[in-house]
Design an enzyme around this catalytic site. Structure first.
Site, mmCIF file in Angstrom:
data_model
loop_
_atom_site.group_PDB
_atom_site.id
_atom_site.type_symbol
_atom_site.label_atom_id
_atom_site.label_comp_id
_atom_site.label_asym_id
_atom_site.label_seq_id
_atom_site.Cartn_x
_atom_site.Cartn_y
_atom_site.Cartn_z
ATOM 1 N N ARG A 129 47.477 35.993 24.607
ATOM 2 C CA ARG A 129 46.534 34.858 24.672
ATOM 3 C C ARG A 129 45.967 34.663 23.274
ATOM 4 O O ARG A 129 45.389 35.584 22.698
ATOM 5 C CB ARG A 129 45.439 35.225 25.651
ATOM 6 N N ARG A 146 34.895 36.351 24.080
ATOM 7 C CA ARG A 146 36.218 35.716 24.168
ATOM 8 C C ARG A 146 36.272 34.403 23.384
ATOM 9 O O ARG A 146 35.304 33.993 22.769
ATOM 10 C CB ARG A 146 36.548 35.451 25.648
ATOM 11 N N LYS A 171 33.748 41.774 29.591
ATOM 12 C CA LYS A 171 34.063 40.527 28.887
ATOM 13 C C LYS A 171 32.813 39.649 28.760
ATOM 14 O O LYS A 171 31.894 39.724 29.595
ATOM 15 C CB LYS A 171 35.162 39.774 29.629
ATOM 16 N N LYS A 191 31.624 35.480 27.666
ATOM 17 C CA LYS A 191 32.183 34.138 27.431
ATOM 18 C C LYS A 191 31.119 33.169 26.924
ATOM 19 O O LYS A 191 30.028 33.107 27.484
ATOM 20 C CB LYS A 191 32.791 33.609 28.734
ATOM 21 N N CYS A 241 44.966 28.532 38.846
ATOM 22 C CA CYS A 241 45.194 29.625 37.889
ATOM 23 C C CYS A 241 46.674 29.990 37.896
ATOM 24 O O CYS A 241 47.442 29.494 38.718
ATOM 25 C CB CYS A 241 44.351 30.833 38.269
ATOM 26 N N CYS A 249 50.736 37.374 37.178
ATOM 27 C CA CYS A 249 49.414 38.002 37.275
ATOM 28 C C CYS A 249 49.450 39.190 38.235
ATOM 29 O O CYS A 249 49.744 39.037 39.427
ATOM 30 C CB CYS A 249 48.371 37.001 37.761
ATOM 31 N N CYS A 274 43.134 34.781 43.546
ATOM 32 C CA CYS A 274 42.296 35.907 43.980
ATOM 33 C C CYS A 274 40.852 35.566 43.621
ATOM 34 O O CYS A 274 40.602 34.587 42.917
ATOM 35 C CB CYS A 274 42.757 37.208 43.319
ATOM 36 N N CYS A 280 39.928 32.546 38.094
ATOM 37 C CA CYS A 280 40.347 32.021 36.789
ATOM 38 C C CYS A 280 40.554 30.507 36.793
ATOM 39 O O CYS A 280 40.442 29.861 35.766
ATOM 40 C CB CYS A 280 41.623 32.717 36.339
HETATM 41 FE FE1 SRM Z 1 41.091 35.203 34.163
HETATM 42 C C1 SRM Z 1 41.827 38.447 34.714
HETATM 43 C C2 SRM Z 1 44.337 34.480 33.734
HETATM 44 C C3 SRM Z 1 40.219 32.184 32.952
HETATM 45 C C4 SRM Z 1 37.971 35.592 35.526
HETATM 46 N N1 SRM Z 1 42.787 36.306 34.175
HETATM 47 C C5 SRM Z 1 42.873 37.649 34.387
HETATM 48 C C6 SRM Z 1 44.308 38.152 34.121
HETATM 49 C C7 SRM Z 1 44.391 38.566 32.691
HETATM 50 C C8 SRM Z 1 44.801 39.258 35.074
HETATM 51 C C9 SRM Z 1 44.618 40.685 34.622
HETATM 52 O O1 SRM Z 1 43.470 41.130 34.372
HETATM 53 O O2 SRM Z 1 45.618 41.396 34.532
HETATM 54 C C10 SRM Z 1 45.082 36.833 34.401
HETATM 55 C C11 SRM Z 1 46.430 36.707 33.713
HETATM 56 C C12 SRM Z 1 47.360 35.826 34.516
HETATM 57 C C13 SRM Z 1 48.598 35.465 33.779
HETATM 58 O O3 SRM Z 1 49.676 35.947 34.167
HETATM 59 O O4 SRM Z 1 48.531 34.681 32.828
HETATM 60 C C14 SRM Z 1 44.032 35.801 34.065
HETATM 61 N N2 SRM Z 1 42.092 33.695 33.363
HETATM 62 C C15 SRM Z 1 43.446 33.531 33.343
HETATM 63 C C16 SRM Z 1 43.848 32.163 32.858
HETATM 64 C C17 SRM Z 1 45.147 32.152 32.060
HETATM 65 C C18 SRM Z 1 43.935 31.223 34.066
HETATM 66 C C19 SRM Z 1 44.609 29.900 33.852
HETATM 67 O O5 SRM Z 1 45.370 29.538 34.748
HETATM 68 O O6 SRM Z 1 44.372 29.213 32.861
HETATM 69 C C20 SRM Z 1 42.578 31.797 32.069
HETATM 70 C C21 SRM Z 1 42.649 32.287 30.643
HETATM 71 C C22 SRM Z 1 41.415 31.978 29.914
HETATM 72 C C23 SRM Z 1 41.487 32.260 28.452
HETATM 73 O O7 SRM Z 1 42.227 31.553 27.768
HETATM 74 O O8 SRM Z 1 40.748 33.154 28.007
HETATM 75 C C24 SRM Z 1 41.525 32.608 32.830
HETATM 76 N N3 SRM Z 1 39.368 34.118 34.156
HETATM 77 C C25 SRM Z 1 39.265 32.828 33.724
HETATM 78 C C26 SRM Z 1 38.061 32.236 34.221
HETATM 79 C C27 SRM Z 1 37.640 30.776 34.023
HETATM 80 C C28 SRM Z 1 36.827 30.570 32.811
HETATM 81 O O9 SRM Z 1 36.530 31.502 32.050
HETATM 82 O O10 SRM Z 1 36.437 29.420 32.584
HETATM 83 C C29 SRM Z 1 37.415 33.208 34.982
HETATM 84 C C30 SRM Z 1 36.131 33.011 35.819
HETATM 85 C C31 SRM Z 1 34.899 32.936 35.001
HETATM 86 C C32 SRM Z 1 34.258 34.288 34.867
HETATM 87 O O11 SRM Z 1 34.640 35.025 33.969
HETATM 88 O O12 SRM Z 1 33.408 34.608 35.710
HETATM 89 C C33 SRM Z 1 38.246 34.393 34.915
HETATM 90 N N4 SRM Z 1 40.060 36.769 34.929
HETATM 91 C C34 SRM Z 1 38.802 36.712 35.473
HETATM 92 C C35 SRM Z 1 38.462 38.021 36.002
HETATM 93 C C36 SRM Z 1 37.137 38.424 36.696
HETATM 94 C C37 SRM Z 1 36.096 38.844 35.727
HETATM 95 C C38 SRM Z 1 34.859 39.410 36.387
HETATM 96 O O13 SRM Z 1 33.771 38.960 36.048
HETATM 97 O O14 SRM Z 1 34.985 40.298 37.244
HETATM 98 C C39 SRM Z 1 39.587 38.854 35.773
HETATM 99 C C40 SRM Z 1 39.747 40.330 36.157
HETATM 100 C C41 SRM Z 1 38.965 41.260 35.294
HETATM 101 O O15 SRM Z 1 38.452 40.906 34.236
HETATM 102 O O16 SRM Z 1 38.860 42.414 35.715
HETATM 103 C C42 SRM Z 1 40.568 38.032 35.113
HETATM 104 FE FE1 SF4 Z 2 45.273 36.234 38.503
HETATM 105 FE FE2 SF4 Z 2 43.270 36.122 40.210
HETATM 106 FE FE3 SF4 Z 2 42.988 35.156 37.752
HETATM 107 FE FE4 SF4 Z 2 44.504 33.870 39.445
HETATM 108 S S1 SF4 Z 2 42.309 34.207 39.710
HETATM 109 S S2 SF4 Z 2 45.072 34.375 37.326
HETATM 110 S S3 SF4 Z 2 45.378 35.498 40.632
HETATM 111 S S4 SF4 Z 2 43.295 37.266 38.265
#
Ligand code: SRM
Ligand code: SF4
Length: 579
Positions: free
Chosen positions: A87, A157, A222, A224, A442, A448, A487, A491
């Protein structure tokens, strides 16, 4: 007033107990180096071992494998086909054509999916990079002035910024603030340069490398940050720990209202986790922006929960120590006081598609990219189209927080050729409905590791069905903000949607209803564990009622709240109920 961030203030607010293993791992990592360099040479496995599996995240990479073929490889007694997802760091989502050409070529030559995936945080991801090609990937990015530092892991981030350059004269300055904040909060360790760019390890003392803002153990979780220009909440402030809401007078940026403590993730059934809207701390003149950013980050650094990672984000710290206590500590550390919030209003989210002329007379073309997936597939040559545009484009590209892309800064004479290329390759398609443009998912399967249900691969057909339902119910030109996440991590920001589908298991979703157009409230659980047919019949019944009973111009999310279909509007965790 103290600006000494190296001492933990108010230790009574620290959570006692055995620290999470990630804390040991960061402490032992020698400022994020670990043994990644040695591990990279180990070709006995395609993956990274022990702590390095986690540590590579702080360099912007996640180890993954293709879940579609995982079981088959297991049957054949093969290790999973390990690879990494990268990323990039793109503050404000801006990337120039030279950079685009480089990433396009890398995606072709070295990624197993061949795609550039635009994310919900204004950057792009490569999926499926094998271990022998990882260093080349970083060197390719570096050669065009890109990196992936701090796009994952317990750090600040990629910093978001309202995308559309025309909507406000403030955009350029807001973007510059996004970049400055990103740079200010970056890790100072030279680990990235040493490991990936082969820079010499310079003899340093502990004091040389100390992380003045992030601390030697980095953040508890993390973090943001955004810079947003009302009235467009395109970056969804309530998903973020720290937001700078631009306040202007006579077209001049004078400062920011600061919103702290948003976040969307939860764990099904775990009541200690919840989505939460950010709190408004008040207004600051713009010259205090970096001091406030550092003060919020260091307060969270020192008071955030390092025992339980599920409760480690800023939103939980605020609720544990109290918003007023947290705010007072930020003021003390920054040496300034917030003044009363200035008035502003968010009226909408999402992107406006097509051409607009900017204040500088340049033209900007926003393209709808379904799921942010730039790839030649499904009969469309999106990736080739972007490549052809990048070859001739003299402005830049801006990735939006809704997985779309803006061809920005086009002169009047280049407009026609760029539009033609976009049309020839399916990057402009006049047939795309409002509903499709209001839908987002997402990544989920197959890359993922946390996905419980499909999201990106499910969205296109789901939208086909929803379009048909809306048409049947007399709502052909209307739309609902519909978001799917595989899930409860959220995201795809389903927890700020008018209809949010949150993956529960294969083909099963929890259905949440009732956010608004401005994204100012979290939706409420409406139905649990619904299958795909159930999702459609619920949307059919709900949209039929919306069509028949709504007030003039009433949005779907407002209707379901007013009609009592979800009886309560969620604005804080206190109102949030798990199933
Ligand atoms: Fe996310 C984890 C994809 C935005 C909350 N996110 C992941 C991972 C890296 C899975 C992992 O930990 O192994 C996913 C990778 C999937 C893949 O194969 O690409 C993933 N997140 C994404 C992306 C690519 C979704 C998309 O379809 O665009 C977004 C990448 C953002 C970036 O460029 O940095 C993405 N993730 C978000 C958002 C939305 C936002 O930030 O606007 C959230 C919710 C907002 C928040 O943080 O509350 C989000 N992602 C998470 C979480 C839960 C964090 C938490 O507070 O518990 C995880 C899991 C973790 O961190 O343990 C996670
Ligand atoms: Fe993966 Fe869950 Fe984030 Fe979707 S919402 S990209 S399934 S960690």
């Amino acid at each position: 007033m103290s600006n000494d961030f190296t001492k933990v203030e108010n230790p009574v607010l620290i959570v006692e107990g055995k620290q999470a293993d990630n804390e040991r791992l960061k402490a032992e990592s020698d400022y994020l180096r670990g043994t990644i360099k040695e591990d990279l040479q180990d070709r006995m496995t395609g993956g990274f071992t022990s702590d390095n599996f986690q540590l590579i995240r702080t360099h912007g990479m996640y180890q993954q494998d293709d879940r579609d073929i995982r079981a088959e490889r297991q049957k054949q007694k093969l290790e999973p086909l390990h690879n990494v997802m990268l990323r990039a760091r793109l503050p404000g989502g801006i990337i120039n054509p030279t950079q685009w050409l480089a990433i396009d070529k890398f995606a072709d030559d070295y990624t197993s999916y061949g795609s550039i995936r635009l994310t919900t945080r204004q950057t792009f991801q490569f999926h499926g990079v094998l271990k022998p090609n990882i260093k080349l990937m970083h060197q390719t990015l570096n050669s065009v002035g890109l990196d992936s530092i701090a796009t994952a892991g317990d750090v600040n981030r990629n910093v978001l910024c309202t995308s559309n350059p025309v909507e406000s004269a403030l955009h350029q300055e807001a973007y510059e603030w996004a970049t400055k904040i990103s740079e200010h909060l970056l890790p100072k360790t030279r680990a990235y340069a040493e490991i990936w760019l082969d820079e010499e390890k310079v003899e340093t003392t502990e004091a040389d490398e100390i992380e003045p803002i992030l601390g030697s153990n980095y953040l508890p979780r993390k973090f943001k940050t955004t810079v947003v220009i009302p009235p467009n909440n395109d970056i969804d402030v309530h998903a973020n720990d720290l937001n700078f809401v631009a306040i202007s007078e006579g077209g001049e940026l004078i400062g920011f209202n600061v919103l702290v403590g948003g976040g969307l993730a939860m764990t099904h059934g775990d009541k200690s986790t919840y989505p939460r809207c950010a709190d408004d701390f008040g207004f600051i003149p713009k010259e205090h922006t970096l001091a406030i950013a550092a003060a919020v980050v260091t307060t969270q650094r020192d008071w955030g929960n390092r025992v339980n990672r599920k409760n480690a984000k800023t939103k939980y710290t605020l609720d544990r120590v109290g918003v007023d206590t947290f705010k007072a500590e930020v003021e003390r550390r920054a040496g300034i006081e917030f003044s009363e919030s200035r008035s502003y209003e968010f009226t909408h989210r999402g992107d406006s598609f097509g051409w607009v002329e900017g204040i500088d007379g340049k033209n900007h073309l926003t393209l709808f990219i379904e799921n942010g997936r730039i790839l030649d597939f499904n009969g469309q040559s999106l990736k080739t189209g972007m490549l052809e545009i990048a070859k001739i484009h003299k402005g830049d590209f801006r990735l939006t927080a809704n997985q779309n892309l803006i061809v920005a800064g086009v002169s009047a004479e280049d407009k026609a050729i760029i539009e033609q290329l976009a049309r020839d390759h399916g990057l402009i398609n006049d047939g795309v409905s409002n509903q499709r443009k209001s839908s987002m998912a997402c990544v989920a399967f197959p890359t993922c590791p946390l996905a419980m249900a499909e999201a990106e691969r499910y969205l296109p057909s789901l939208v086909d069905d929803v379009e048909a339902i809306l048409e049947k119910n007399g709502l052909k030109d209307d739309s609902i903000i519909l978001r799917v996440t595989g899930c409860p991590n959220g995201c795809g920001r389903a927890m700020l949607a008018e209809i949010g589908l949150v993956g529960k298991g294969p083909g099963k979703y929890n259905m949440y209803l009732g956010s608004d157009l401005a994204g100012s409230r979290v939706p409420k659980l409406y139905k649990e564990n619904v299958d795909e047919a159930g999702v459609l019949s619920e949307i059919d019944a709900l949209s039929a009622r919306w069509s028949a009973e709504r007030n003039d111009g009433e949005a779907f999310g407002d209707f379901v709240v007013r009609a009592g279909i979800v009886e309560q509007v969620i604005v804080s965790f206190r109102d949030f109920h798990h199933a």
